[in-house]
Design an enzyme around this catalytic site. Structure first.
Site, mmCIF file in Angstrom:
data_model
loop_
_atom_site.group_PDB
_atom_site.id
_atom_site.type_symbol
_atom_site.label_atom_id
_atom_site.label_comp_id
_atom_site.label_asym_id
_atom_site.label_seq_id
_atom_site.Cartn_x
_atom_site.Cartn_y
_atom_site.Cartn_z
ATOM 1 N N SER A 29 0.807 -1.178 -0.110
ATOM 2 C CA SER A 29 0.043 0.187 -0.018
ATOM 3 C C SER A 29 0.826 1.287 0.010
ATOM 4 C CB SER A 29 -1.081 -0.126 1.271
ATOM 5 O OG SER A 29 -1.855 0.917 1.108
ATOM 6 N N ASN A 30 0.318 2.270 0.457
ATOM 7 C CA ASN A 30 0.948 3.808 0.549
ATOM 8 C C ASN A 30 0.681 4.370 1.525
ATOM 9 O OD1 ASN A 30 -0.902 5.528 -0.682
ATOM 10 N ND2 ASN A 30 -0.910 3.900 -2.464
#
Ligand code: C5P
Length: 222
Positions: A29-30
């Protein structure tokens, strides 16, 4: 007096990060918080729009008057967006969509082996906003460009390449604004003009952005 800049319009937004599964317990993810997208959703609702917010996982509450659809991966975000694209007048892509996903999701938890290395092969995700902007009868389409250098040049290029009607450019090399912060300072670019906005908290900035979007959208009779 109530703000009616977007009365009668339907606004579809994406916000937050996406999660790309590796196996049943792990993902890539980020750091997107979703704050800017949620602020825009709220400002659009306050301007009288019907608002549908397709959101990746965030810690944020649903803004009042906004209908939220929760998604996790880029593919699920893509599906949710295209389930609602037909009835929207304005599309705002504020999500930090993962550009790539693991090419396969293991059906059971990946176990440690004796090896020192583990390779995960990634495949490209669809570019949601490019597909939206490529439709015949496309909504007024607004994207974001987070850049670290030559911010305006790269944003202008992205506006053209993705076929957008407007792009909101911000300099993510500055730690005081942008990703995860409570304030932002952006330049808004459209095919025939641009406007630099001062550093503002995300709610105040969202209101100004919604005003600019309503203005340009009206000029194009969207
Ligand atoms: O190409 P880049 O990721 O820098 O473009 C950012 C813009 O494109 C944002 O508006 C983002 O929401 C959108 N985007 C998208 N789908 C992707 C990647 C980016 O809608 N797969």
């Amino acid at each position: 007096t109530p703000n009616t800049a977007l009365a009668g319009k339907t606004v579809l937004l994406t916000a937050g990060p996406t999660r790309e599964a590796i196996d049943p317990v792990r993902y890539i993810s980020n750091h997107s918080s979703g704050k800017m997208g949620y602020a825009l959703a709220q400002a659009a609702a306050l301007a009288g729009a019907d608002v549908i917010l397709v959101s990746g996982p965030t810690a944020l509450p649903v803004p009042p008057g906004v209908r939220r659809i929760d998604v996790d991966s880029a593919l699920n975000m893509h599906t949710a967006v295209f389930e609602h694209i037909e009835r929207c007048d304005i599309f705002i892509g504020a999500a930090a969509v993962a550009d790539y996903r693991p090419d396969q999701v293991a059906s059971t938890k990946i176990k440690k082996t004796g090896a020192d290395n583990l390779a995960v092969t990634m495949v490209k995700n669809p570019d949601i906003i490019s597909e939206v902007a490529g439709r015949t009868n496309k909504p007024f389409t607004v994207g974001f460009a987070a850049e670290t250098n030559q911010v305006i040049e790269y944003a202008q290029d992205k506006l053209q390449r993705k076929g957008l009607d407007m792009i909101i450019a911000n300099d993510v090399s500055r730690t005081d604004i942008g990703f995860n912060s409570d304030t932002n300072e952006v330049t808004v670019i459209w095919p025939t003009g641009q406007q630099a906005l001062p550093q503002l908290d995300k709610a105040a900035l969202a209101k100004q952005l919604i005003d600019l979007i309503a203005q340009q959208c009206t000029l194009l009779r969207c």
